[in-house]
Design a protein around this motif. Structure first.
Motif, PDB file in Angstrom:
ATOM      1  N   UNK A 166      30.669  40.098  36.172  1.00  0.00           N
ATOM      2  CA  UNK A 166      31.572  39.308  35.339  1.00  0.00           C
ATOM      3  C   UNK A 166      32.841  38.966  36.134  1.00  0.00           C
ATOM      4  N   UNK A 167      33.146  37.680  36.221  1.00  0.00           N
ATOM      5  CA  UNK A 167      34.357  37.229  36.910  1.00  0.00           C
ATOM      6  C   UNK A 167      35.516  37.257  35.913  1.00  0.00           C
ATOM      7  N   UNK A 168      36.166  38.405  35.807  1.00  0.00           N
ATOM      8  CA  UNK A 168      37.218  38.593  34.805  1.00  0.00           C
ATOM      9  C   UNK A 168      38.382  37.635  35.040  1.00  0.00           C
ATOM     10  N   UNK A 169      38.750  37.427  36.306  1.00  0.00           N
ATOM     11  CA  UNK A 169      39.882  36.552  36.623  1.00  0.00           C
ATOM     12  C   UNK A 169      39.613  35.118  36.159  1.00  0.00           C
ATOM     13  N   UNK A 170      38.399  34.640  36.388  1.00  0.00           N
ATOM     14  CA  UNK A 170      38.052  33.280  35.963  1.00  0.00           C
ATOM     15  C   UNK A 170      38.114  33.159  34.436  1.00  0.00           C
ATOM     16  N   UNK A 171      37.554  34.143  33.746  1.00  0.00           N
ATOM     17  CA  UNK A 171      37.564  34.085  32.285  1.00  0.00           C
ATOM     18  C   UNK A 171      38.988  34.173  31.741  1.00  0.00           C
ATOM     19  N   UNK A 172      39.843  34.995  32.360  1.00  0.00           N
ATOM     20  CA  UNK A 172      41.239  35.097  31.912  1.00  0.00           C
ATOM     21  C   UNK A 172      41.953  33.757  32.043  1.00  0.00           C
TER      22      UNK A 172
END
Length: 735
Positions: A381-387
């Motif tokens: 999961x790309x947390x930075x992209x989703x944020x």
């Protein structure tokens, strides 16, 4: 006079049209170049109208000067359009571009104002002919053999030569573009420019037979302006069917009426042209009749399926809402994919859910028939992209828009494209509870090789709640690794749902004491209390009950709690929040689901409680000043019945003072009956509240439930939810 009026009408129409474009523009503060182009074209028609007026009523020298200025502006307009086409779609100009543009502008000025034989006369003769005279470029036999006048040379440069060079440059850009949509936009601009050239030639040679047609020469610039407009706003690839439909619409709505008007003009001008009033009256009558017939014909044709735009939202929404989550999981997911495949033309669909350990786990893949292989895959999961997407309030992202048009997503462009490449998809829908990712739905390329466009975005955004429900189902029901098969592991499901049910924000303020009790009759149910913190001083309270019992009602409850938090991130208006919740219950939860309860907004900075009654059976207020309990709920409207609640629901408010108590409950407390068939009722609730008001809220709610159990003298058959908020008396005060 007729041509003066026609030029004026077109000018006014273009100005009004520019306002419409500007109101819909999403360009930067520098303005939309297309608006400037339309206004520039309108100014040409105005200048031509002034030229005609001066030729008729002013000194010839003044008319000649204004005419030369008009044709100079024509050249500048052509140069402006050439630059527009070359710099489209970013409109970024270089120093070389500015130099070329102003060099061509200077050439136009020199030919018209400094070369004596450039333009020698502009006038209207006594027989109503528009005369425009220019000398030959070359003298002697060469000039007589070539017959090339300065004005024709002038038109060749600005109407043909410069735009053709621009077409070549745009064609090269189109060949080098990786985006199919951008290539289509470039080609549309080229078609517009070439169409304007054809119409200019038509007017030039038609003016041999009717010289006054020269005053309508600027009509030839309308096709390229319209093409520029469509190139800017078009967001889908045109297939053969769409091109045919668009061409037929153009012929019926524009070309055919124009040809009829031209035919009428050609017939009536020789007969009534000299009687200007009669001719003008006939022309107006014919125009009005033609517009009326055109409007009626247009309505009839639009109703025909083969002329109707491909808009699928209504049928798509109906099919999504018809999915029965009690069916076999494979049938549910297959129908969900079939909806996208049939109406959106998606070639594939994948559903991924948060696995809880930093990965997105595959739970469905339409291109993978082996379910075990699907469930065994996951991606990080790309947390930075989703944020960043959450910060931009974007839950729906398309490859085409992020690749070429949507500059707001520039900061995540690389990450999003990599994500789509990894999943072999062209679009994804991000499912979340607040800022927590719960799942992702990805869509493969369209079967027609078209792109996901703005219409798709609007539909997906409107139907987001349906996708959320599917994501929740896949995460918590179908995915056996999370809750297991419901029939076999109902206890585990109950524990999970109960933990979600009791997950709410803490009211951390010394002003109040909040207590609540939720007691389902059958282990789990659809009643709940939710407390959502907005700021340090503002909290949302929701107390209510969803229709139904058991696992189905509890699942709907958890979905509703989650979607309310999602709506809060998008909606600042308290009343609109409740209206959106009503729409979600009506359109996305199982048919027949309703909600009865209360939505309340507590503002501790002003000690004010704002509330909307949604059919709560009891909302009571104890006032310390009068030592009395009153009902404050008034009329209420249950959610899930009416299609639009915005005009029905009302926000009420009450000021609270130290020692005051707000008490709410669901039907289970009010309507539970004793062995004799007597209801517990509101009178007993008020007595219990008065007797125990000095105790903390948690104890009062428990005392209330204990009293209900004693009254019933049997196991309760109804879910019971009780909420109490007690405004605390400052230290040293009297209770």
């Amino acid at each position: 006079m007729v041509f003066l009026i026609l030029n004026g009408i077109v000018a006014v129409s273009l100005i009004l049209f520019s306002f419409a474009i500007d109101s819909k523009s999403s360009n930067s503060k520098e303005g939309n170049p297309l608006v400037n182009t339309v206004l520039f074209l309108a100014s040409l028609f105005i200048m031509m109208a002034i030229t005609i007026g001066f030729c008729l009523f002013a000194p010839q020298k003044l008319a000649f000067t204004v005419g030369k200025l008009t044709y100079m502006l024509m050249a500048w307009f052509c140069v402006n359009n050439t630059v527009f086409a070359v710099t489209f779609p970013n409109y970024e100009r270089t120093k070389v571009g500015y130099i070329v543009q102003w060099t061509l502008n200077a050439v136009a000025f020199i030919i018209l104002f400094f070369i004596k034989s450039g333009l020698t006369n502009i006038s209207i003769t006594s027989d109503g002919s528009f005369q425009l005279a220019s000398g030959y470029m070359f003298s002697g036999p060469l000039g007589r053999s070539l017959k090339l006048t300065w004005f024709n040379f002038y038109c060749d440069i600005f109407i043909f030569f410069a735009p053709l060079i621009a077409c070549v440059m745009v064609l090269v850009k189109a060949e080098n573009s990786k985006s199919s949509l951008t290539r289509q936009k470039f080609l549309l601009n080229i078609v517009g420019i070439l169409s304007s050239m054809v119409i200019f030639l038509f007017i030039r040679y038609s003016s041999i037979y009717q010289p006054m047609l020269r005053t309508l020469v600027f009509v030839s610039f309308i096709p390229e302006t319209v093409a520029f407009m469509y190139a800017e706003k078009v967001n889908e690839l045109w297939d053969r069917k769409m091109i045919l439909r668009t061409s037929l619409k153009f012929i019926v709505k524009y070309l055919f009426p124009s040809l009829l008007l031209g035919l009428f003009f050609t017939i009536t001008w020789p007969l009534y042209g000299k009687i200007s009033f009669l001719f003008f009256a006939l022309f107006i009558v014919e125009t009005v009749v033609l517009l009326a017939v055109w409007h009626l014909a247009g309505q009839f044709i639009t109703k025909k399926g083969w002329m109707r735009d491909s808009r699928y939202e209504e049928e798509f929404a109906k099919e999504l809402s018809s999915i029965n989550f009690d069916d076999d999981p494979k049938e549910i997911t297959q129908k969900f994919f079939d909806c996208f495949h049939t109406y959106v033309d998606s070639s594939s669909l994948k559903i991924l859910v948060d696995s809880g350990d930093g990965y997105l786990q595959f739970v469905y893949d339409s291109s993978e028939p082996d379910e075990e292989k699907t469930l065994g895959r996951n991606i990080e999961m790309n947390v930075e992209m989703f944020d960043k997407l959450f910060n931009l309030n974007r839950h729906i992202v398309f490859r085409e828009s992020i690749s070429s048009r949507d500059f707001s997503l520039a900061s995540v462009r690389g990450a999003v494209i990599s994500f789509l490449d990894e999943l072999e998809s062209d679009a994804f829908i991000l499912l979340s509870e607040g800022r927590h990712v719960t799942g992702v739905i990805t869509l493969g390329k369209k079967g027609s090789n078209n792109i996901y466009n703005d219409y798709d975005y609007r539909v997906f955004n409107n139907l987001y709640s349906n996708f959320f429900v599917m994501g929740y189902y896949m995460k918590n029901i179908m995915n056996e690794s999370v809750v297991g098969t419901v029939n076999r592991e109902i206890k585990m499901a109950g524990q999970i749902i109960t933990s979600i049910q009791e997950n709410m924000d803490r009211v951390d303020t010394p002003k109040v004491d909040v207590g609540y009790l939720m007691h389902p009759a059958h282990n789990i149910g659809g009643e709940f209390v939710d407390i959502i913190r907005l700021t340090d001083n503002r909290f949302i309270y929701i107390i209510g009950s969803l229709s139904g019992k058991g696992i189905a009602a509890s699942m709907n409850m958890v979905i509703l709690k989650s979607i309310i938090r999602t709506f809060l991130s998008e909606t600042a208006d308290f009343k609109m929040l409740v209206a959106k919740v009503n729409s979600f219950i009506r359109e996305s939860l199982p048919k027949g689901t309703i909600f009865s309860g209360i939505f309340a907004l507590m503002d501790f900075s002003t000690d004010t409680l704002y509330y909307i009654n949604c059919g709560t059976p009891a909302l009571l207020l104890y006032t310390r000043a009068y030592n009395n309990i009153i009902e404050i709920q008034g009329d209420g409207h249950i959610l899930g019945f009416a299609k639009d609640m915005a005009g029905i629901i009302k926000v009420k408010k009450v000021r609270l003072a130290p020692g005051d108590i707000v008490f709410a409950c669901t039907d289970g407390l009010v309507k539970t009956k004793s062995l004799r068939g007597e209801q517990f009722g509101k009178a007993r609730i008020q007595n219990e509240l008065l007797d125990n008001k000095t105790y903390p809220s948690d104890r009062v709610t428990q005392f209330m439930y204990d009293a209900l159990s004693r009254f019933a003298s049997a196991e309760l058959d109804e879910d019971v939810t009780i909420f109490m908020m007690k405004y605390l008396v400052p230290e040293g005060g009297q209770a």
